[in-house]
Design a protein around this motif. Structure first.
Motif, PDB file in Angstrom:
ATOM      1  N   ARG A 129      -7.027  -2.232  -2.507  1.00 53.62           N
ATOM      2  CA  ARG A 129      -6.061  -2.346  -1.746  1.00 53.62           C
ATOM      3  C   ARG A 129      -4.793  -1.920  -3.052  1.00 53.62           C
ATOM      4  O   ARG A 129      -3.851  -0.737  -2.271  1.00 53.62           O
ATOM      5  N   SER A 146     -12.852  -4.611  -3.799  1.00 51.73           N
ATOM      6  CA  SER A 146     -11.499  -4.669  -2.696  1.00 51.73           C
ATOM      7  C   SER A 146     -10.168  -4.705  -2.282  1.00 51.73           C
ATOM      8  O   SER A 146      -9.712  -3.535  -2.070  1.00 51.73           O
ATOM      9  N   TRP A 147     -10.201  -5.758  -3.817  1.00 51.37           N
ATOM     10  CA  TRP A 147      -8.904  -5.445  -4.666  1.00 51.37           C
ATOM     11  C   TRP A 147      -8.653  -4.872  -4.700  1.00 51.37           C
ATOM     12  O   TRP A 147      -7.140  -4.070  -4.296  1.00 51.37           O
ATOM     13  N   ASP A 148      -9.128  -3.571  -6.026  1.00 54.36           N
ATOM     14  CA  ASP A 148      -8.869  -2.648  -6.417  1.00 54.36           C
ATOM     15  C   ASP A 148      -8.616  -1.206  -5.160  1.00 54.36           C
ATOM     16  O   ASP A 148      -7.754  -0.679  -5.612  1.00 54.36           O
ATOM     17  N   HIS A 196      -2.565  -7.118  -5.999  1.00 56.33           N
ATOM     18  CA  HIS A 196      -4.218  -6.893  -6.094  1.00 56.33           C
ATOM     19  C   HIS A 196      -4.503  -6.015  -7.026  1.00 56.33           C
ATOM     20  O   HIS A 196      -5.655  -7.437  -6.741  1.00 56.33           O
ATOM     21  N   ARG A 202      -5.309  -9.904  -9.261  1.00 54.92           N
ATOM     22  CA  ARG A 202      -6.636 -10.295  -8.279  1.00 54.92           C
ATOM     23  C   ARG A 202      -7.751  -9.916  -8.145  1.00 54.92           C
ATOM     24  O   ARG A 202      -8.531 -10.779  -8.336  1.00 54.92           O
ATOM     25  N   ALA A 203      -7.819  -8.458  -8.195  1.00 60.65           N
ATOM     26  CA  ALA A 203      -9.574  -7.983  -8.889  1.00 60.65           C
ATOM     27  C   ALA A 203      -9.879  -9.204 -10.425  1.00 60.65           C
ATOM     28  O   ALA A 203     -10.815  -8.653 -10.547  1.00 60.65           O
TER      29      ALA A 203
END
Length: 261
Positions: A90, A86-88, A68, A71-72
Motif C-alpha cells: 500500500r 501488505s502495508w508496504d 503505511h 505500520r509495516a
C-alpha cells in the motif's frame, strides 16, 4: 520552551526518542512523528491510533505512504512479515513521486521478502531503492540496515559488517539517537555473524544500556535475545532472559501482539 512540533520531531528522529508523554498532534506530520516515537518505545496502541488519526486529517494524504510504511515496520518488529508486506505494498502504491516514500516502501518490501527467505527478490528491491534519487539520510540508514541483514542471511558476513558500520556513521550524521541505537543492534548482529563474538558482545551490551535508558523496548528485547545467545558480562543467562521476557511483556501491555511463526 520547545514547541509541540519540535518536541515530536525530536522524539521521532532526533535526540529524545524516550520522551513521553508527548503532545497531541495537530497535523498529519505531527501524528506521524508521534506514531514513530511511540512505536520506538513499543507503545503500539498509541502509535496505531495516531496513524488512524493521520488518515483523517486534512493533510493526511500527503503522509499516507509513510504511514503505511510505518505500520509495516511495526508488523515486522512483532514478527509479522506477511502482514508487513501488505502495508508496504500500500505504501508503494501511495508513494507517487515522493522519493522518500517510494524508497521507504521498496526497502520495506525488501525487508519483508528477506523475512520469508526470498533473498533474490530482497536484493532486487534493494537495488531499485538504491537508484531512487533525492532521498534523505533516514532512507540511507534504513537501506544499510536491510542490506546488512540480507548479507547476514546469505552468508556474506564481511559485507554485513561493512553495511552495518556505514549505518552507524550515517545515523550519527543524521542526529537520530534511535537510529544510532538500532544501527548498533545491526552492527552487533553482523559482528556475531562474522565470528567476532567478543566485539559483538561489547557492542550489544553498550547498545542495551542505551536502549534501556531511553525506554526503547523493542530494541531492548532484540538485544536481550542476542545476548542470550552470545552471553553477557553485564548479566548472567537468567538475568538476560528475564530482561528479554520483561521487554516482551511490556510490548504486550502497550498494545503489541507478537506474531507466531
Amino acid at each position: 520552551m520547545i514547541d509541540p512540533a519540535s518536541r515530536l520531531a525530536r522524539a521521532a528522529f532526533g535526540s529524545e526518542p524516550g520522551a513521553w508523554p508527548l503532545p497531541d498532534p495537530a497535523t498529519a506530520e505531527q501524528a506521524w512523528h508521534r506514531a514513530v516515537a511511540a512505536g520506538g518505545q513499543g507503545r503500539y496502541a498509541v502509535a496505531l491510533a495516531d496513524l488512524e488519526r493521520l488518515a483523517r486529517m486534512a493533510d493526511g494524504a500527503t503522509f499516507a505512504s509513510l504511514a503505511h510504511s510505518t505500520r509495516a515496520s511495526f508488523a515486522r518488529q512483532l514478527g509479522g512479515h506477511a502482514a508487513a508486506r501488505s502495508w508496504d505494498g500500500r505504501a508503494w502504491a501511495a508513494a507517487g513521486n515522493d522519493a522518500d516514500a517510494g524508497a521507504d516502501a521498496l526497502i520495506g518490501l525488501a525487508a519483508d521478502a528477506l523475512g520469508v527467505g526470498r533473498f533474490a527478490l530482497s536484493s532486487d528491491l534493494l537495488r531499485r531503492a538504491r537508484h531512487v534519487e533525492g532521498t534523505s539520510q533516514r532512507i540511507a540508514v534504513r537501506f544499510e540496515w536491510v542490506s546488512a541483514e540480507l548479507a547476514m542471511a546469505t552468508g556474506r558476513a564481511s559485507s554485513a559488517v561493512d553495511h552495518a558500520e556505514r549505518a552507524v556513521g550515517l545515523a550519527a550524521a543524521m542526529g537520530s539517537t534511535r537510529h544510532a541505537v538500532k544501527s548498533e543492534v545491526v552492527r552487533a548482529a553482523a559482528l556475531c555473524c562474522s565470528g567476532d563474538v567478543e566485539a559483538c558482545r561489547a557492542v550489544a551490551e553498550s547498545a542495551l544500556s542505551m536502549a534501556r535508558e531511553l525506554d526503547l523496548v523493542p530494541l531492548t528485547w532484540a538485544l536481550a535475545c542476542l545476548l542470550s545467545d552470545v552471553g553477557s558480562a553485564a548479566g548472567g543467562p537468567a538475568e538476560i532472559g528475564a530482561l528479554r521476557e520483561d521487554a516482551a511483556a511490556t510490548v504486550r501491555r502497550r498494545g503489541g501482539a507478537w506474531s507466531v511463526r
